[in-house]
Design a protein around this motif. Sequence first.
Motif, PDB file in Angstrom:
ATOM      1  N   UNK A 227       0.754  -1.235   0.122  1.00 57.21           N
ATOM      2  CA  UNK A 227       0.173   0.043  -0.213  1.00 57.21           C
ATOM      3  C   UNK A 227       0.818   1.217   0.177  1.00 57.21           C
ATOM      4  N   UNK A 228       0.568   2.144  -0.832  1.00 58.18           N
ATOM      5  CA  UNK A 228       1.191   3.594  -1.045  1.00 58.18           C
ATOM      6  C   UNK A 228       0.358   4.416   0.272  1.00 58.18           C
ATOM      7  N   UNK A 229       1.082   4.961   1.162  1.00 64.08           N
ATOM      8  CA  UNK A 229       0.476   5.839   2.257  1.00 64.08           C
ATOM      9  C   UNK A 229       0.953   7.239   2.067  1.00 64.08           C
ATOM     10  N   UNK A 230       0.325   8.213   1.544  1.00 62.28           N
ATOM     11  CA  UNK A 230       0.696   9.514   1.301  1.00 62.28           C
ATOM     12  C   UNK A 230       0.212  10.437   2.487  1.00 62.28           C
ATOM     13  N   UNK A 231       1.203  10.939   3.441  1.00 62.06           N
ATOM     14  CA  UNK A 231       1.201  11.611   4.564  1.00 62.06           C
ATOM     15  C   UNK A 231       0.966  13.077   4.024  1.00 62.06           C
ATOM     16  N   UNK A 232      -0.074  14.005   4.264  1.00 59.24           N
ATOM     17  CA  UNK A 232      -0.112  15.153   3.958  1.00 59.24           C
ATOM     18  C   UNK A 232      -0.330  16.351   5.187  1.00 59.24           C
ATOM     19  N   UNK A 233       0.500  16.007   6.139  1.00 63.01           N
ATOM     20  CA  UNK A 233       0.418  16.781   7.149  1.00 63.01           C
ATOM     21  C   UNK A 233       0.657  18.369   6.944  1.00 63.01           C
ATOM     22  N   UNK A 234       1.569  18.725   6.052  1.00 60.14           N
ATOM     23  CA  UNK A 234       1.672  20.010   5.774  1.00 60.14           C
ATOM     24  C   UNK A 234       0.585  20.813   5.125  1.00 60.14           C
ATOM     25  N   UNK A 235      -0.659  19.994   4.831  1.00 58.76           N
ATOM     26  CA  UNK A 235      -1.859  20.665   4.403  1.00 58.76           C
ATOM     27  C   UNK A 235      -2.638  21.179   5.473  1.00 58.76           C
ATOM     28  N   UNK A 236      -2.298  20.756   6.775  1.00 52.40           N
ATOM     29  CA  UNK A 236      -3.024  21.089   7.782  1.00 52.40           C
ATOM     30  C   UNK A 236      -2.549  22.536   8.394  1.00 52.40           C
ATOM     31  N   UNK A 237      -3.397  23.142   9.255  1.00 57.23           N
ATOM     32  CA  UNK A 237      -3.094  24.562   9.736  1.00 57.23           C
ATOM     33  C   UNK A 237      -1.863  24.634  10.522  1.00 57.23           C
ATOM     34  N   UNK A 238      -1.226  25.418  10.559  1.00 56.99           N
ATOM     35  CA  UNK A 238       0.361  25.457  10.944  1.00 56.99           C
ATOM     36  C   UNK A 238       0.299  25.130  12.476  1.00 56.99           C
ATOM     37  N   UNK A 239      -0.753  25.399  13.546  1.00 52.56           N
ATOM     38  CA  UNK A 239      -0.511  25.033  14.730  1.00 52.56           C
ATOM     39  C   UNK A 239      -0.286  23.506  14.847  1.00 52.56           C
ATOM     40  N   UNK A 240      -0.894  22.451  13.958  1.00 52.35           N
ATOM     41  CA  UNK A 240      -0.775  21.189  14.024  1.00 52.35           C
ATOM     42  C   UNK A 240       0.432  20.775  13.162  1.00 52.35           C
ATOM     43  N   UNK A 241       1.491  20.008  14.087  1.00 46.54           N
ATOM     44  CA  UNK A 241       2.603  19.761  13.417  1.00 46.54           C
ATOM     45  C   UNK A 241       2.981  18.427  13.287  1.00 46.54           C
ATOM     46  N   UNK A 242       2.107  17.366  14.067  1.00 43.42           N
ATOM     47  CA  UNK A 242       2.416  16.011  13.853  1.00 43.42           C
ATOM     48  C   UNK A 242       0.929  15.311  13.540  1.00 43.42           C
ATOM     49  N   UNK A 243       0.968  14.336  12.467  1.00 40.34           N
ATOM     50  CA  UNK A 243      -0.347  13.666  12.141  1.00 40.34           C
ATOM     51  C   UNK A 243       0.035  12.379  12.671  1.00 40.34           C
ATOM     52  N   UNK A 244      -1.007  11.666  12.359  1.00 41.10           N
ATOM     53  CA  UNK A 244      -1.124  10.153  12.819  1.00 41.10           C
ATOM     54  C   UNK A 244      -1.799   9.320  11.668  1.00 41.10           C
ATOM     55  N   UNK A 245      -1.056   8.252  11.244  1.00 40.18           N
ATOM     56  CA  UNK A 245      -1.770   7.322  10.040  1.00 40.18           C
ATOM     57  C   UNK A 245      -2.644   6.391  10.597  1.00 40.18           C
ATOM     58  N   UNK A 246      -2.520   5.857  11.920  1.00 40.43           N
ATOM     59  CA  UNK A 246      -3.394   4.787  12.232  1.00 40.43           C
ATOM     60  C   UNK A 246      -4.174   5.175  13.530  1.00 40.43           C
ATOM     61  N   UNK A 247      -5.371   5.091  13.965  1.00 43.53           N
ATOM     62  CA  UNK A 247      -6.081   5.031  15.308  1.00 43.53           C
ATOM     63  C   UNK A 247      -6.823   3.730  15.304  1.00 43.53           C
ATOM     64  N   UNK A 248      -6.367   2.594  15.672  1.00 40.78           N
ATOM     65  CA  UNK A 248      -6.687   1.380  15.478  1.00 40.78           C
ATOM     66  C   UNK A 248      -7.644   1.059  17.128  1.00 40.78           C
ATOM     67  N   UNK A 249      -8.846   0.300  16.863  1.00 38.62           N
ATOM     68  CA  UNK A 249      -9.460   0.444  18.301  1.00 38.62           C
ATOM     69  C   UNK A 249      -9.895  -0.799  18.792  1.00 38.62           C
ATOM     70  N   UNK A 250      -8.955  -1.874  18.787  1.00 33.45           N
ATOM     71  CA  UNK A 250      -8.822  -3.053  19.227  1.00 33.45           C
ATOM     72  C   UNK A 250      -9.334  -3.034  20.759  1.00 33.45           C
ATOM     73  N   UNK A 251     -10.485  -3.661  21.405  1.00 29.79           N
ATOM     74  CA  UNK A 251     -11.141  -3.496  22.620  1.00 29.79           C
ATOM     75  C   UNK A 251     -10.435  -4.152  23.742  1.00 29.79           C
ATOM     76  N   UNK A 252     -10.117  -5.694  23.589  1.00 29.16           N
ATOM     77  CA  UNK A 252      -9.493  -6.534  24.505  1.00 29.16           C
ATOM     78  C   UNK A 252      -8.362  -7.416  23.967  1.00 29.16           C
ATOM     79  N   UNK A 253      -8.010  -8.345  25.027  1.00 30.31           N
ATOM     80  CA  UNK A 253      -6.879  -9.211  24.280  1.00 30.31           C
ATOM     81  C   UNK A 253      -7.375 -10.340  23.484  1.00 30.31           C
ATOM     82  N   UNK A 254      -8.785 -10.614  23.573  1.00 30.59           N
ATOM     83  CA  UNK A 254      -9.361 -11.370  22.874  1.00 30.59           C
ATOM     84  C   UNK A 254     -10.127 -10.918  21.401  1.00 30.59           C
TER      85      UNK A 254
END
Length: 356
Positions: A219-246
Amino acid sequence: MELFPPLFLLNSLLIFFTPSSAFRVFRISDYSENVINAGSKVAQTITVDKSGHEAFKTIQAAIDSIPSENTQWVLVQINPGIYIEKVSIPVDKPFVFLKGIGGRTQTTVTFDGHDQTDTSSTFSSFADNVVVQGITFKNSFNLAAALNFEDEITNGVNVVKPALAARIYGDKSAFFESGFVGLQDTLFDVQGRHYFKTCYIEGAIDFIFGSGQSFYEDTLINVTVEALPSPIRVGFITAQGRSSSNDPSGFVFKGGLVFGSGQVQLGRAYGPYSRVIFYGTNLGAVVAPQGWDAWRQKGHEGNIMYAEVNCKGQGSDTTKRVAWEKKMSTSDLNKYYSKSSFVDQDLWISKLPETM
């Protein structure tokens, strides 16, 4: 990031509310467990052409024409063009194959929905057994607003909003050579087993998120953080929601490339047992040295499963990564996180209709 869809999720049940305040309940797998095995043959082909040269001018109209509780693969062939519409495959229409003619650079579905994850998505797929090839799904809202970011920030307005390109609920969903373009919350990988092959995903904030059990290959993952407003300096690729060890969910990235502008972390933990693995991936200089963020799970980092194995590139130096990043051997990786062991235990991928 709001994670409430346009229906409630409860123990793999989809609960839809109707205008009369009544509701209907579907089990996610009801329409794939009890149907005839469709095999890999396409039983019917219908064509969409926005110029009106075919029976359908919109993709949604073509999907609407497919019978409920469909048991055979239906190919929806989409001629090149930019389709400005929201597209949804309902839970009772499995075995749908959307194919863009000419590839993802020639066939685009776009809309500008925003604010909420339950209403903003350009493409929504609720059914099991769905295949997509050669289509780009785009949410244009944040992209169009980018020109006004600095003015909005000056006036104290948060112009960056959740604006989904796609959300995927159904089990056994596969995407080949397709694109997902947005800025915040681009791809809502909600739940179920999903396979992404040679796709393109673009965004800056939590732009691959959810609780899917998904394998992303080349997969090609293109990060476009510089398109954000200047106060936002760091982006995040994933926010995975696994809820338990099972919980079987997690995102596995094999091969592929992370590139773009600004600085990005590979992931932050939305769920208490969040799980993301990159292996054999070329990580560009855009990846921040820390690599990962515990986010909502600070103090419980031991439950988080984040790992990098045999990655390369300027951003692959792990010497400054968070101390709680997991170490994983190649043998464990192959045993638990290969395509066959993680998402394809019943060989469903090999039974999909021909995608070339």
